[in-house]
Design a protein around this motif. Structure first.
Motif, PDB file in Angstrom:
ATOM      1  N   UNK A 264       0.617  -1.306  -0.650  1.00  0.00           N
ATOM      2  CA  UNK A 264      -0.203   0.103   0.392  1.00  0.00           C
ATOM      3  C   UNK A 264       0.476   1.375   0.337  1.00  0.00           C
ATOM      4  N   UNK A 265       2.294   1.509   1.289  1.00  0.00           N
ATOM      5  CA  UNK A 265       2.643   2.682   0.229  1.00  0.00           C
ATOM      6  C   UNK A 265       3.742   2.980  -0.669  1.00  0.00           C
ATOM      7  N   UNK A 266       3.471   1.631  -1.801  1.00  0.00           N
ATOM      8  CA  UNK A 266       4.623   2.160  -2.400  1.00  0.00           C
ATOM      9  C   UNK A 266       3.508   1.922  -3.561  1.00  0.00           C
ATOM     10  N   UNK A 267       2.164   1.413  -3.370  1.00  0.00           N
ATOM     11  CA  UNK A 267       0.790   1.801  -4.559  1.00  0.00           C
ATOM     12  C   UNK A 267      -0.325   2.976  -4.322  1.00  0.00           C
ATOM     13  N   UNK A 268       0.447   3.765  -3.663  1.00  0.00           N
ATOM     14  CA  UNK A 268      -0.370   4.772  -2.958  1.00  0.00           C
ATOM     15  C   UNK A 268      -0.016   5.349  -3.653  1.00  0.00           C
ATOM     16  N   UNK A 269      -0.682   6.637  -3.802  1.00  0.00           N
ATOM     17  CA  UNK A 269      -0.391   8.253  -4.646  1.00  0.00           C
ATOM     18  C   UNK A 269       0.022   9.349  -3.957  1.00  0.00           C
ATOM     19  N   UNK A 309       6.737  -8.662  -3.501  1.00  0.00           N
ATOM     20  CA  UNK A 309       6.775  -7.404  -2.676  1.00  0.00           C
ATOM     21  C   UNK A 309       8.643  -6.721  -2.485  1.00  0.00           C
ATOM     22  N   UNK A 310       9.237  -7.552  -2.635  1.00  0.00           N
ATOM     23  CA  UNK A 310      10.362  -6.961  -2.608  1.00  0.00           C
ATOM     24  C   UNK A 310      11.480  -6.545  -4.072  1.00  0.00           C
ATOM     25  N   UNK A 311      10.827  -8.010  -4.918  1.00  0.00           N
ATOM     26  CA  UNK A 311      10.719  -7.587  -5.822  1.00  0.00           C
ATOM     27  C   UNK A 311      10.546  -6.263  -6.537  1.00  0.00           C
ATOM     28  N   UNK A 312       8.631  -5.642  -5.846  1.00  0.00           N
ATOM     29  CA  UNK A 312       8.219  -4.721  -6.723  1.00  0.00           C
ATOM     30  C   UNK A 312       8.779  -3.269  -5.491  1.00  0.00           C
ATOM     31  N   UNK A 313       9.473  -3.873  -4.670  1.00  0.00           N
ATOM     32  CA  UNK A 313      10.701  -2.815  -3.867  1.00  0.00           C
ATOM     33  C   UNK A 313      11.474  -2.399  -4.980  1.00  0.00           C
ATOM     34  N   UNK A 314      12.172  -3.474  -4.937  1.00  0.00           N
ATOM     35  CA  UNK A 314      13.601  -3.111  -5.665  1.00  0.00           C
ATOM     36  C   UNK A 314      13.252  -1.782  -6.946  1.00  0.00           C
ATOM     37  N   UNK A 327      16.186   2.902   0.826  1.00  0.00           N
ATOM     38  CA  UNK A 327      15.033   1.727   1.284  1.00  0.00           C
ATOM     39  C   UNK A 327      15.569   0.882  -0.343  1.00  0.00           C
ATOM     40  N   UNK A 328      16.223   1.215  -0.765  1.00  0.00           N
ATOM     41  CA  UNK A 328      16.895   0.146  -1.590  1.00  0.00           C
ATOM     42  C   UNK A 328      17.505  -1.242  -1.379  1.00  0.00           C
ATOM     43  N   UNK A 329      18.425  -0.029  -0.176  1.00  0.00           N
ATOM     44  CA  UNK A 329      19.784  -0.601   0.703  1.00  0.00           C
ATOM     45  C   UNK A 329      19.509  -1.535   1.764  1.00  0.00           C
ATOM     46  N   UNK A 330      18.279  -0.755   1.847  1.00  0.00           N
ATOM     47  CA  UNK A 330      17.872  -1.909   2.891  1.00  0.00           C
ATOM     48  C   UNK A 330      16.912  -3.302   2.578  1.00  0.00           C
ATOM     49  N   UNK A 331      16.142  -3.047   1.299  1.00  0.00           N
ATOM     50  CA  UNK A 331      15.811  -4.286   0.023  1.00  0.00           C
ATOM     51  C   UNK A 331      16.483  -5.240  -0.172  1.00  0.00           C
ATOM     52  N   UNK A 332      18.014  -4.228  -0.363  1.00  0.00           N
ATOM     53  CA  UNK A 332      19.163  -5.716  -0.729  1.00  0.00           C
ATOM     54  C   UNK A 332      19.433  -6.357   0.753  1.00  0.00           C
ATOM     55  N   UNK A 333      19.373  -6.066   1.460  1.00  0.00           N
ATOM     56  CA  UNK A 333      19.558  -6.841   2.321  1.00  0.00           C
ATOM     57  C   UNK A 333      18.665  -7.205   2.873  1.00  0.00           C
ATOM     58  N   UNK A 334      17.765  -7.309   2.347  1.00  0.00           N
ATOM     59  CA  UNK A 334      16.838  -7.738   3.390  1.00  0.00           C
ATOM     60  C   UNK A 334      16.498  -9.239   1.563  1.00  0.00           C
ATOM     61  N   UNK A 335      17.364  -9.197   0.701  1.00  0.00           N
ATOM     62  CA  UNK A 335      17.133 -10.291   0.074  1.00  0.00           C
ATOM     63  C   UNK A 335      18.454 -11.249   0.212  1.00  0.00           C
ATOM     64  N   UNK A 336      18.996 -10.479   0.892  1.00  0.00           N
ATOM     65  CA  UNK A 336      20.478 -11.362   1.117  1.00  0.00           C
ATOM     66  C   UNK A 336      20.299 -12.421   2.095  1.00  0.00           C
ATOM     67  N   UNK A 344      16.433 -13.084  -7.773  1.00  0.00           N
ATOM     68  CA  UNK A 344      15.911 -12.012  -6.818  1.00  0.00           C
ATOM     69  C   UNK A 344      17.204 -11.847  -6.317  1.00  0.00           C
ATOM     70  N   UNK A 345      18.338 -11.986  -5.997  1.00  0.00           N
ATOM     71  CA  UNK A 345      19.612 -12.202  -4.898  1.00  0.00           C
ATOM     72  C   UNK A 345      20.572 -11.367  -6.690  1.00  0.00           C
ATOM     73  N   UNK A 346      20.462 -11.584  -7.683  1.00  0.00           N
ATOM     74  CA  UNK A 346      20.914 -10.584  -8.471  1.00  0.00           C
ATOM     75  C   UNK A 346      20.325  -9.825  -8.790  1.00  0.00           C
ATOM     76  N   UNK A 347      19.013  -9.387  -8.889  1.00  0.00           N
ATOM     77  CA  UNK A 347      18.798  -8.006  -9.209  1.00  0.00           C
ATOM     78  C   UNK A 347      19.623  -7.090  -8.185  1.00  0.00           C
ATOM     79  N   UNK A 348      19.427  -8.364  -6.700  1.00  0.00           N
ATOM     80  CA  UNK A 348      20.024  -6.516  -5.722  1.00  0.00           C
ATOM     81  C   UNK A 348      21.273  -6.534  -5.623  1.00  0.00           C
ATOM     82  N   UNK A 349      22.017  -7.626  -6.126  1.00  0.00           N
ATOM     83  CA  UNK A 349      23.298  -7.571  -6.166  1.00  0.00           C
ATOM     84  C   UNK A 349      23.921  -6.153  -7.794  1.00  0.00           C
TER      85      UNK A 349
END
Length: 858
Positions: A264-269, A309-314, A327-336, A344-349
């Protein structure tokens, strides 16, 4: 009017002669106090104090202003002035923020907290948070006031109490007030719920056992629409998950709800209340990502639920602003950290790779640090960004350069070793001195592991020595010497290259040490010009001697380098033919050197010329090839009958006796401090010559004949030790009395070891034990190593085995000789350690032999 009449009457009484002075009533005393207060100037306001302090030109002037104002505040506190107490405490807090002592205002803060005015409470609670902590007993006086304010009818007063408890509440206060906090956590007021959630976090940190009290209240927290409550709720859930594995398992069922909130946070206007640089509430997003990272770690179901959802955030987060990068850095840490999909790991790297191109140094540093953590698990994905990582070696920031250097070494493999070493050698040449030691060590390790050829390996290490020789660590010299020794076909090439390098620069001491060793070991190859790898140079014996003498005399040479040079000159006495007299003169000259190490070596070498000249060629012959082992056999330096264990390192230290303080795995495994391990010799195909059984008379000389040097000294006994029994190699075995029954020392896993005994007629204290190892299994036992240890009252020498491979099906036997000196005629006990490889699997075992026949030791 009445007052004026009273004043007139009083004046008339004062004027009447002979009458006593009037006694003032209660109303007149209050009036006088009011008049005194009117006469005293009011204390300056906080804003005026700040303006005054800022006008101070020096620190001394500022201190004078502060001291004057503190004196005024103290006077006001002593007079119990309630009117200006709030103003004075506020000024005191400002002085505290400037670093001046303000502890005398602690009780005044408590008085303000007890006041009924909100303005007083606000300053009082602020002062309590700044001036009090749980180490002072005064804070306990606040407990009742905080409890009352938590139940106050005004939400802002309740908020002040929650903030104060969440900031400085001690464990005692948290226990007493946890129930009140839990009630406020269930209220419908969003303002109070968010503060109560943060206060609950503090309570859990102070008293973890109260965690379960807040569990029922957390059920509905994530259903709140208010972002402040959501944020603090996620913080509370994170704290509970960190503190308790049970809570972590309990809250995993909330993953779908957290995913929905994040979506909802990502998609909200656009929402002006929560928007930061075009991103909706990035602080809440970061908190949710951290909580998801904890919930998805080591859990397949939770990880699967959050992959999308992690892929959408990334992919949907804007990277032009620092908020999106966070936000991207926290997403990368979560994916790893979770069990995410490979794509998804390749996307994070790849996101981290984009971070490396950012102009912000902090973002580049964070990217390098994250890639360094993931390079072991996703090596190929990180390899794609190798060129960008190497470019970071040229960064001006030292922190980024260090991280880039560490990551570059982690990326080195057999496919890119040449290119990466070229870049790292270039970096080594230009980097600051602080980096050179670590960079040189990293190049050594990478070259040893991935070298495509021995010549390339030697060239690379020599390049390091010539570039940063003074910065390399101590183990570089023996490691390079071992590499050169084992590269038989490169001896002529190596000594020629080192000779040229030493001629050009003698300031790099590790280079000088390796060069001196090679010139002493392979000087004959240098003079003969047998180099095939490159064009040979014409060098005479005198030129080689001149170089070594210059190393001895140079002020830049260290004591260790001079020791290498002196030993090299001594070795050349057997390689060269026309300079022996010159070598003798050098040894005689340094026999009186002020350097004790050089003096000892020169005296010993002179003794070798005078007394043992017939053995000089055998003692100084070329070193054999050394095999590098990690957990190999141990060697023992024996001094006055005391054994000091040391690990056998595959390094050649021809200039100094090895250290005796290293770990002895044999002693550790055999247990006890009353055992003396054997001197383990390395198997060799060459016959043992006379020099192989000498004592360490010459202090660390390399003994000949393919055996490792024995660092053994004679014990302080009236009788000569067994190691001197007949310097004619085989004399000790010639006159032996047999007739002692054999003993089976070991029989397990198809391996059988028998002991056969003989007694020497020349020295009755010596027992010669011949071990015979046979193999009844279907496969050969390779890399066979036999070790033995005896109590300290004995001395033991273990000679080289006949082979290190025991044939299968009892097709042959490996024999080895043990010589035991038993001067006190005690019962012989021995502990043995056996190591071998069978069908590719290493086998290691220990055993104790106590059934020696009496004839073997009586």
């Amino acid at each position: 009017r009445p007052v004026k009449g009273a004043e007139a009457g009083g004046a008339a009484i004062l004027k009447s002669p002979g009458s006593p002075p009037p006694t003032p009533g209660p109303w007149s005393s209050r009036r006088l106090e009011r008049l005194d207060r009117l006469r005293m100037p009011a204390p300056i306001r906080l804003r005026e104090l700040i303006r005054t302090i800022r006008t101070a030109r020096t620190q001394a002037e500022e201190r004078e202003m502060i001291q004057k104002e503190c004196a005024s505040i103290r006077s006001s506190f002593r007079e119990e002035d309630n009117t200006y107490r709030c103003r004075n405490v506020a000024k005191l807090l400002y002085m505290h923020m400037l670093g001046y002592p303000a502890h005398f205002g602690q009780l005044e803060c408590l008085k303000l907290i007890a006041s009924q005015k909100f303005t007083d409470k606000r300053i009082g609670y602020l002062g309590a948070m700044l001036l009090l902590d749980e180490r002072q007993d005064v804070h306990l006086l606040m407990t009742n006031c905080i409890k009352n304010d938590l139940n106050h009818s005004t939400q802002y007063v309740q908020g002040l109490a929650l903030c104060t408890l969440g900031c400085m509440g001690s464990s005692e206060m948290c226990r007493d007030l946890a129930g009140e906090v839990e009630k406020l956590l269930k209220t419908s007021n969003s303002y109070l719920r968010k503060k109560a959630a943060l206060c609950a976090v503090h309570v859990i940190r102070k008293v973890p056992e109260l965690m379960e009290m807040f569990l029922p209240a957390t059920k509905n927290l994530l259903n709140e629409k208010n972002h402040g409550v959501l944020h603090t709720s996620v913080v509370l859930l994170t704290e509970m998950c960190e503190r308790s594995p049970d809570m972590l398992a309990h809250f995993r069922k909330l993953v779908p709800q957290l995913v929905r909130i994040l979506k909802n946070l990502i998609m909200s206007g656009y929402s002006p209340e929560h928007d930061v640089s075009g991103i909706s509430d990035p602080f809440l997003q970061v908190r949710i990502l951290r909580l998801l990272r904890m919930l998805g770690r080591n859990d397949d179901d939770s990880s699967e639920a959050m992959n999308d959802i992690l892929a959408q955030v990334a992919t949907n987060t804007e990277t032009s602003k620092n908020v999106g990068n966070a936000i991207l850095y926290e997403t990368v840490l979560t994916i790893m950290d979770i069990k995410s999909e490979s794509g998804l790991r390749v996307l994070a790297i790849n996101i981290l790779g984009r971070f490396l191109l950012n102009n912000d140094k902090n973002i580049r540093y964070v990217a390098l640090t994250s890639l360094l953590k993931t390079v072991q698990t996703d090596h190929n994905a990180v390899q794609r960004h190798r060129s960008t990582i190497v470019d970071c070696l040229k960064d001006l920031d030292v922190s980024i350069k260090r991280r880039a250097m560490e990551l570059s070494f982690a990326l080195v493999n057999g496919n890119n070793i040449r290119g990466m070493m070229k870049e790292l050698l270039y970096f080594l040449d230009l980097c600051d001195p602080d980096f050179k030691a670590d960079c040189a060590s990293g190049i050594f390790l990478a070259a040893e592991k991935y070298a495509p050829s021995k010549r390339w390996h030697i060239d690379t290490i020599m390049k390091v020595l010539t570039t940063a020789g003074s910065y390399v660590r101590d183990d570089a010299v023996p490691n390079l010497i071992q590499l050169i020794t084992n590269s038989v076909e490169m001896h002529a090439y190596t000594v020629q290259k080192l000779y040229k390098a030493v001629l050009e620069d003698i300031s790099q001491q590790p280079l000088v040490q390796v060069g001196a060793w090679c010139m002493g070991e392979y000087g004959d190859l240098l003079v003969s010009g047998q180099c095939e790898e490159e064009e040979p140079i014409q060098v005479t014996e005198d030129e080689v001697m001149d170089v070594l003498e210059s190393l001895l005399q140079s002020n830049m040479s260290t004591s260790v380098a001079r020791g290498y040079a002196l030993t090299a000159i001594m070795k050349l006495s057997t390689r060269f033919t026309i300079n022996v007299n010159r070598i003798k003169k050098i040894m005689s000259m340094y026999g009186s050197s002020i350097d004790v190490e050089l003096q000892q070596r020169a005296v010993e070498y002179n003794a070798l010329f005078r007394k043992f000249d017939h053995m000089r060629s055998a003692l100084l012959e070329r070193m054999p090839i050394m095999e590098k082992v990690t957990n190999g056999p141990t060697e023992t330096a024996q001094t006055n009958g005391e054994a000091e264990p040391m690990k056998v390192e595959p390094k050649l230290l021809s200039t100094a006796p090895p250290s005796s303080n290293q770990a002895n795995d044999l002693l550790d495994l055999l247990g006890g401090s009353d055992v003396t391990p054997a001197i383990q010799t390395v198997p060799s195909s060459k016959p043992i010559t006379v020099g192989g059984e000498l004592l360490d008379l010459l202090g660390g000389l390399d003994l000949s004949g393919g055996t490792m040097p024995l660092t053994v000294q004679a014990p302080q006994t009236s009788q000569a030790p067994f190691l001197l029994d007949g310097l004619a190699s085989q004399g000790v075995f010639n006159d032996l009395a047999s007739g002692i029954p054999p003993v089976t020392a070991y029989c397990k896993g198809g391996l059988k070891i028998e002991f056969n005994f003989e007694r020497s007629n020349t020295n009755p204290n010596v027992t010669v034990v011949t071990i015979s190892a046979t193999n009844s299994t279907e496969g050969d036992m390779t890399e066979f190593v036999f070790q033995a240890a005896v109590p300290k009252t004995f001395q033991l020498q273990l000679l080289s085995p006949s082979n290190n491979i025991i044939p299968a099906r009892n097709a042959g036997a490996v024999t080895q000789i043990i010589k035991v000196l038993n001067p006190q005629k005690q019962q012989l006990r021995m502990r043995i350690k056996i190591m071998y490889n069978l069908n590719g699997s290493p086998v290691q075992d220990l055993a104790e032999v106590n059934n020696f026949p009496p004839q073997s030791w009586q």
